[in-house]
Design a protein around this motif. Structure first.
Motif, mmCIF file in Angstrom:
data_model
loop_
_atom_site.group_PDB
_atom_site.id
_atom_site.type_symbol
_atom_site.label_atom_id
_atom_site.label_comp_id
_atom_site.label_asym_id
_atom_site.label_seq_id
_atom_site.Cartn_x
_atom_site.Cartn_y
_atom_site.Cartn_z
ATOM 1 N N LYS A 115 -0.525 3.673 11.188
ATOM 2 C CA LYS A 115 0.338 2.914 10.266
ATOM 3 C C LYS A 115 -0.501 2.464 9.074
ATOM 4 O O LYS A 115 -1.367 1.596 9.206
ATOM 5 N N ILE A 116 -0.241 3.063 7.919
ATOM 6 C CA ILE A 116 -0.998 2.784 6.699
ATOM 7 C C ILE A 116 -0.075 2.109 5.677
ATOM 8 O O ILE A 116 1.018 2.613 5.398
ATOM 9 N N VAL A 117 -0.519 0.988 5.142
ATOM 10 C CA VAL A 117 0.238 0.282 4.102
ATOM 11 C C VAL A 117 -0.290 0.715 2.736
ATOM 12 O O VAL A 117 -1.503 0.693 2.492
ATOM 13 N N LEU A 118 0.605 1.133 1.853
ATOM 14 C CA LEU A 118 0.237 1.584 0.507
ATOM 15 C C LEU A 118 0.737 0.577 -0.531
ATOM 16 O O LEU A 118 1.930 0.281 -0.594
ATOM 17 N N ILE A 119 -0.187 0.055 -1.312
ATOM 18 C CA ILE A 119 0.151 -0.859 -2.413
ATOM 19 C C ILE A 119 -0.262 -0.182 -3.709
ATOM 20 O O ILE A 119 -1.453 0.055 -3.943
ATOM 21 N N ASN A 120 0.715 0.160 -4.529
ATOM 22 C CA ASN A 120 0.459 0.867 -5.780
ATOM 23 C C ASN A 120 0.523 -0.125 -6.946
ATOM 24 O O ASN A 120 1.584 -0.677 -7.256
ATOM 25 N N GLN A 121 -0.624 -0.365 -7.578
ATOM 26 C CA GLN A 121 -0.710 -1.317 -8.692
ATOM 27 C C GLN A 121 -0.725 -0.613 -10.047
ATOM 28 O O GLN A 121 -0.955 -1.249 -11.074
ATOM 29 N N ASN B 297 3.858 -4.622 -0.896
ATOM 30 C CA ASN B 297 4.098 -5.341 -2.144
ATOM 31 C C ASN B 297 2.791 -5.846 -2.743
ATOM 32 O O ASN B 297 1.953 -6.405 -2.019
ATOM 33 N N PRO B 298 2.592 -5.653 -4.065
ATOM 34 C CA PRO B 298 1.394 -6.197 -4.706
ATOM 35 C C PRO B 298 1.334 -7.709 -4.510
ATOM 36 O O PRO B 298 2.346 -8.409 -4.601
ATOM 37 N N GLY B 299 0.166 -8.218 -4.244
ATOM 38 C CA GLY B 299 -0.015 -9.639 -3.984
ATOM 39 C C GLY B 299 -0.098 -9.960 -2.513
ATOM 40 O O GLY B 299 -0.481 -11.083 -2.132
ATOM 41 N N ASN B 300 0.230 -8.979 -1.636
ATOM 42 C CA ASN B 300 0.161 -9.203 -0.185
ATOM 43 C C ASN B 300 -1.087 -8.582 0.439
ATOM 44 O O ASN B 300 -1.127 -8.359 1.649
ATOM 45 N N PRO C 120 3.352 6.642 -10.223
ATOM 46 C CA PRO C 120 4.222 6.251 -9.102
ATOM 47 C C PRO C 120 4.060 7.208 -7.921
ATOM 48 O O PRO C 120 3.822 8.405 -8.099
ATOM 49 N N LEU C 121 4.170 6.650 -6.730
ATOM 50 C CA LEU C 121 4.053 7.443 -5.506
ATOM 51 C C LEU C 121 5.242 7.143 -4.597
ATOM 52 O O LEU C 121 5.635 5.985 -4.433
ATOM 53 N N ASP C 122 5.810 8.183 -4.000
ATOM 54 C CA ASP C 122 6.951 8.040 -3.102
ATOM 55 C C ASP C 122 6.469 8.180 -1.661
ATOM 56 O O ASP C 122 6.084 9.279 -1.231
ATOM 57 N N ILE D 147 -4.951 0.718 -1.573
ATOM 58 C CA ILE D 147 -4.548 0.117 -2.846
ATOM 59 C C ILE D 147 -4.869 1.111 -3.963
ATOM 60 O O ILE D 147 -6.012 1.561 -4.089
ATOM 61 N N ILE D 148 -3.866 1.476 -4.738
ATOM 62 C CA ILE D 148 -4.044 2.388 -5.875
ATOM 63 C C ILE D 148 -4.123 1.544 -7.148
ATOM 64 O O ILE D 148 -3.203 0.789 -7.466
ATOM 65 N N THR D 149 -5.240 1.664 -7.839
ATOM 66 C CA THR D 149 -5.431 0.930 -9.098
ATOM 67 C C THR D 149 -5.601 1.914 -10.237
ATOM 68 O O THR D 149 -5.735 3.119 -10.022
ATOM 69 N N GLU D 150 -5.625 1.403 -11.448
ATOM 70 C CA GLU D 150 -5.722 2.245 -12.639
ATOM 71 C C GLU D 150 -6.661 1.583 -13.634
ATOM 72 O O GLU D 150 -6.523 0.400 -13.950
ATOM 73 N N LYS D 151 -7.637 2.346 -14.106
ATOM 74 C CA LYS D 151 -8.571 1.833 -15.100
ATOM 75 C C LYS D 151 -8.786 2.906 -16.159
ATOM 76 O O LYS D 151 -9.213 4.023 -15.842
#
Length: 409
Positions: free
Chosen positions: A54-60, A84-87, A65-67, A105-109
């Motif tokens: 069970k993997i939780v994905l948080i896309n920031q 959800n972001p922030g959790n 976008p990821l489905d 967590i997916i981030t963008e720089k």
């Protein structure tokens, strides 16, 4: 020939009808069938009850976008849940207590996506591979759009380099076969070599040999026992084969996934030359060590002392086995090549090198010829020690006593 058959049949009947042999046959049959039965059960259990990670994905990110539903269709060993972001802190606590298996967590720089993967003990490479490929594809598509590249240009940029592999000798295809046969010969020599020596000590203690030797040649007596024990051992191997066939009839054997101590046995790589080489080295190795065990067993008067006297011979067998394992990995090492022609090591080492494809016909012929000559010499030596040793009674066996028995006419 009649005397040999008499001695041979006596020892063969004695060995086959022994209570220990019958019990061992039943145990071996049940063991083989049981092993395949357990493997079948475990395979079925894993297929029906295997829990996905069970993997939780948080896309920031904004641009990537990821489905999760689309990703889960590709993943076989994990299930991604949208977070959800922030959790992040709450999810990390869930990973720590084991209710979740990971947090991504997916981030963008600077418009470049990055992956941060948090897990407790073990990562899931399947998830990382799929996410990395998906984000890489999305990044290339977005970059092409930003640079206003044509679809043809994008297709050229995404074109992968074609790689073709051709292996001339695949050692992994025969590694499992060589290891299985080598282990079989190793156990064969230890178990039934000890059986030869133990039987001789028992007969010596009962003084049976004092009556038998004046009437029968020592060479006939020696080979009669050695060959009889060989056939008893072959009967045990037949029991193993029957156990395998019975398990196969029950549908418990998967011929595409047979393994031995975790090493896959590829039955397609088992050809006639490998079988012939195994039989030749098996017979020669057994005769060589069987004569040694018989000679050493003949000088021992008490069963309690036997294992200590046989220790050097046991060390030789163990050393040959470990050298043969090394020969599968490095068949052209200098020491390995030399060991292929040393009689005590050749049955195991030369066979391993042959299966690895590193021994030509001349080398194999030389190895077999050395073994044959060694057996002929050892027959003369062992029979001399044997005929004098069975009449020799001493509290403790010493090396000088063996040398004296060898010189005695």
């Amino acid at each position: 020939m009649r005397k040999f058959s008499t001695v041979f049949l006596f020892h063969l009947r004695e060995g086959l009808m022994a209570k220990a042999t019958m019990i061992m046959s039943v145990v071996l049959f049940i063991f083989v069938v049981g092993v395949f039965g357990v493997q079948k059960y475990i395979a079925g259990t894993e297929k029906t009850n295997k829990d996905k990670d069970k993997i939780v994905l948080i896309n920031q990110t904004v641009n990537y976008p990821l489905d999760p539903a689309s990703l889960n269709k590709t993943l076989k060993s994990a299930k991604i849940e949208q977070g959800n972001p922030g959790n992040e802190i709450d999810v990390k606590k869930q990973v720590e207590d084991g209710s979740k298996d990971g947090l991504i967590i997916i981030t963008e720089k600077n418009n470049v996506p990055a992956i941060q993967y948090t897990y407790k003990k073990f990562s899931n490479s399947d998830v990382l591979s799929v996410l990395n490929m998906t984000l890489q594809q999305n990044y290339l598509t977005k970059t092409a759009q930003d640079l206003k590249l044509s679809p043809d240009s994008v297709a050229k940029l995404l074109q992968k380099v074609e790689v073709k592999e051709e292996v001339l000798k695949n050692p992994m295809a025969t590694f499992g076969i060589a290891y299985f046969f080598g282990f079989l010969l190793y156990m064969f020599l230890l178990i039934y070599g000890n059986s030869i020596a133990t039987g001789i000590v028992a007969e010596k203690s009962s003084r049976v040999m004092e009556v038998l030797l004046p009437k029968v040649s020592p060479v006939v007596t020696l080979y009669g026992r050695v060959v009889a024990v060989f056939f008893v051992a072959c009967a045990q191997l037949i029991v193993l084969g029957l156990g395998f066939l019975f398990a196969n009839l029950l549908g418990w054997v998967n011929t595409n996934a047979i393994s031995f101590f975790g090493m896959k046995i590829d039955l397609e790589a088992l050809d006639s030359s490998t079988i012939i080489a195994f039989v030749v080295y098996f017979l020669l190795g057994y005769l060589l060590y069987g004569l040694l065990y018989a000679a050493i067993g003949s000088v021992v008067s008490r069963t309690e002392e036997l294992q200590m006297v046989l220790m050097p011979l046991t060390i030789l067998v163990v050393a040959a086995f470990f050298i043969s394992i090394n020969a599968l990995i490095n068949p052209n090492g200098t020491f390995i090549q030399i060991s292929s022609y040393i009689p005590f090591f050749a049955p195991l080492v030369a066979f391993s090198r042959f299966v690895s494809g590193e021994m030509n016909f001349i080398e194999i012929s030389a190895s077999v010829l050395i073994l044959l000559v060694s057996i002929l010499i050892l027959t003369r030596v062992a029979s001399r020690i044997y005929v004098n040793g069975v009449m020799y009674y001493s509290e403790k066996v010493k090396l000088k006593d063996v040398a004296r028995l060898l010189k005695r006419q």
